[in-house]
Design an enzyme around this catalytic site. Structure first.
Site, PDB file in Angstrom:
ATOM      1  N   PHE A 128     105.216 -59.129  -0.434  1.00 26.44           N
ATOM      2  CA  PHE A 128     104.112 -58.469  -1.128  1.00 26.44           C
ATOM      3  C   PHE A 128     104.277 -58.657  -2.633  1.00 26.44           C
ATOM      4  O   PHE A 128     105.346 -58.399  -3.184  1.00 26.44           O
ATOM      5  CB  PHE A 128     104.033 -56.986  -0.783  1.00 26.44           C
ATOM      6  CG  PHE A 128     102.769 -56.361  -1.298  1.00 26.44           C
ATOM      7  CD1 PHE A 128     101.582 -56.521  -0.593  1.00 26.44           C
ATOM      8  CD2 PHE A 128     102.744 -55.663  -2.492  1.00 26.44           C
ATOM      9  CE1 PHE A 128     100.388 -55.986  -1.080  1.00 26.44           C
ATOM     10  CE2 PHE A 128     101.561 -55.128  -2.988  1.00 26.44           C
ATOM     11  CZ  PHE A 128     100.378 -55.290  -2.271  1.00 26.44           C
ATOM     12  N   ASP A 130      96.010 -64.469   2.917  1.00 25.55           N
ATOM     13  CA  ASP A 130      97.147 -63.861   3.614  1.00 25.55           C
ATOM     14  C   ASP A 130      96.963 -64.152   5.114  1.00 25.55           C
ATOM     15  O   ASP A 130      97.362 -65.210   5.594  1.00 25.55           O
ATOM     16  CB  ASP A 130      97.135 -62.373   3.261  1.00 25.55           C
ATOM     17  CG  ASP A 130      98.370 -61.624   3.718  1.00 25.55           C
ATOM     18  OD1 ASP A 130      99.430 -62.235   3.838  1.00 25.55           O
ATOM     19  OD2 ASP A 130      98.270 -60.402   3.954  1.00 25.55           O
ATOM     20  N   GLU A 168      89.542 -67.438  -4.836  1.00 25.58           N
ATOM     21  CA  GLU A 168      90.215 -66.229  -4.319  1.00 25.58           C
ATOM     22  C   GLU A 168      91.595 -66.062  -4.948  1.00 25.58           C
ATOM     23  O   GLU A 168      92.173 -67.020  -5.458  1.00 25.58           O
ATOM     24  CB  GLU A 168      90.391 -66.350  -2.800  1.00 25.58           C
ATOM     25  CG  GLU A 168      89.485 -65.452  -1.969  1.00 25.58           C
ATOM     26  CD  GLU A 168      89.803 -63.957  -2.033  1.00 25.58           C
ATOM     27  OE1 GLU A 168      90.441 -63.475  -3.000  1.00 25.58           O
ATOM     28  OE2 GLU A 168      89.403 -63.247  -1.098  1.00 25.58           O
ATOM     29  N   ASP A 169      92.118 -64.855  -4.874  1.00 23.85           N
ATOM     30  CA  ASP A 169      93.470 -64.624  -5.370  1.00 23.85           C
ATOM     31  C   ASP A 169      94.528 -65.069  -4.364  1.00 23.85           C
ATOM     32  O   ASP A 169      95.458 -65.776  -4.704  1.00 23.85           O
ATOM     33  CB  ASP A 169      93.677 -63.146  -5.763  1.00 23.85           C
ATOM     34  CG  ASP A 169      93.372 -62.165  -4.635  1.00 23.85           C
ATOM     35  OD1 ASP A 169      92.862 -62.573  -3.562  1.00 23.85           O
ATOM     36  OD2 ASP A 169      93.637 -60.957  -4.823  1.00 23.85           O
TER      37      ASP A 169
HETATM   38  P1  IMP Z   1      93.658 -61.564   4.267  1.00 20.54           P
HETATM   39  O1  IMP Z   1      92.303 -61.194   4.810  1.00 20.54           O
HETATM   40  O2  IMP Z   1      94.756 -61.027   5.154  1.00 20.54           O
HETATM   41  O3  IMP Z   1      93.821 -63.047   4.030  1.00 20.54           O
HETATM   42  O4  IMP Z   1      93.856 -60.765   2.941  1.00 20.54           O
HETATM   43  C1  IMP Z   1      93.359 -61.174   1.733  1.00 20.54           C
HETATM   44  C2  IMP Z   1      93.366 -60.046   0.718  1.00 20.54           C
HETATM   45  O5  IMP Z   1      94.477 -59.141   0.911  1.00 20.54           O
HETATM   46  C3  IMP Z   1      93.543 -60.617  -0.660  1.00 20.54           C
HETATM   47  O6  IMP Z   1      92.310 -60.979  -1.234  1.00 20.54           O
HETATM   48  C4  IMP Z   1      94.245 -59.491  -1.389  1.00 20.54           C
HETATM   49  O7  IMP Z   1      93.297 -58.602  -1.926  1.00 20.54           O
HETATM   50  C5  IMP Z   1      95.045 -58.779  -0.325  1.00 20.54           C
HETATM   51  N1  IMP Z   1      96.478 -59.189  -0.336  1.00 20.54           N
HETATM   52  C6  IMP Z   1      97.118 -59.948   0.568  1.00 20.54           C
HETATM   53  N2  IMP Z   1      98.409 -60.127   0.251  1.00 20.54           N
HETATM   54  C7  IMP Z   1      98.600 -59.462  -0.908  1.00 20.54           C
HETATM   55  C8  IMP Z   1      99.757 -59.267  -1.774  1.00 20.54           C
HETATM   56  O8  IMP Z   1     100.878 -59.751  -1.537  1.00 20.54           O
HETATM   57  N3  IMP Z   1      99.560 -58.511  -2.887  1.00 20.54           N
HETATM   58  C9  IMP Z   1      98.340 -57.967  -3.198  1.00 20.54           C
HETATM   59  N4  IMP Z   1      97.249 -58.124  -2.430  1.00 20.54           N
HETATM   60  C10 IMP Z   1      97.369 -58.862  -1.290  1.00 20.54           C
END
Ligand code: IMP
Length: 177
Positions: free
Chosen positions: A155, A106, A102-103
């Site tokens: 972000f 969050d 994963e990238d």
């Molecule tokens: P989560 O479900 O809240 O963990 O969100 C994960 C997804 O939100 C990641 O796979 C990203 O696509 C997006 N995301 C979360 N934080 C960032 C950020 O700082 N920049 C860009 N995309 C983000």
């Protein structure tokens, strides 16, 4: 380029490519060591992980397979409102050692959903490899074994990550100013 402008927002460089690659190398070394003999299947989550996946996989030296999945968000009936469906998973993962690539983690809700979905297909084990974690934002308990870097609750864009579709192409990571 120290700052970039995407739509209405300005971002300043915060993690340079050479520093990213050092951490990617460390993660690859750990995976090579831990998963030897397991023929892992790396499941890279598009679009955000494409750059991390590329640099990581170039450093994986054990026999392995690589595949790509996408998460489609759609409005559904659930506690959170938005359900993410895993699409493009054509491999039989039963009995396999799977590594999710994963990238960024969050809130962790996306990863949790992925683990749930993949878990129903009887893999032998599932590991998480992510470029970034925002520990202060995590809402669920996850065993993140392979995290290249931890970042504050900001972000970011670049190195695969986007703002409204733009910014994925930059080799460094930029933080919103
Ligand atoms: P989560 O479900 O809240 O963990 O969100 C994960 C997804 O939100 C990641 O796979 C990203 O696509 C997006 N995301 C979360 N934080 C960032 C950020 O700082 N920049 C860009 N995309 C983000």
């Amino acid at each position: 380029m120290d700052t970039i402008r995407i739509k209405d927002k300005t971002f300043a460089v915060s993690i340079k490519e050479e520093d990213i690659l050092k951490e990617v190398e460390r993660v690859a070394d750990a995976i090579n060591r831990d998963l030897t003999g397991k023929n892992p299947l790396f499941l890279c989550v598009l679009n955000g992980s494409f750059m991390f996946a590329s640099d990581l996989m170039k450093r994986i030296s054990i026999p392995c397979e690589i595949s790509f999945v996408k998460l489609a968000s759609y409005q559904g009936v659930s506690s959170t409102g938005v359900i993410k469906e895993v699409i493009g998973l054509n491999e039989d993962i039963s009995g396999r050692t799977v590594v999710i690539v994963e990238d960024i983690v969050d809130t962790g809700l996306t990863m949790q959903r992925l683990l749930e979905t993949l878990g129903t297909r009887n893999p032998a084990e599932i590991h998480i490899a992510t470029l970034l974690v925002k520990p202060d934002k995590l809402q669920v308990e996850l065993d993140i074994e392979y995290a290249a870097m931890q970042i504050p609750n900001d972000f970011i864009v670049g190195y695969g990550l986007d703002y409204d579709g733009f910014g994925r192409n930059y080799k460094d990571i930029y933080t919103l100013v």
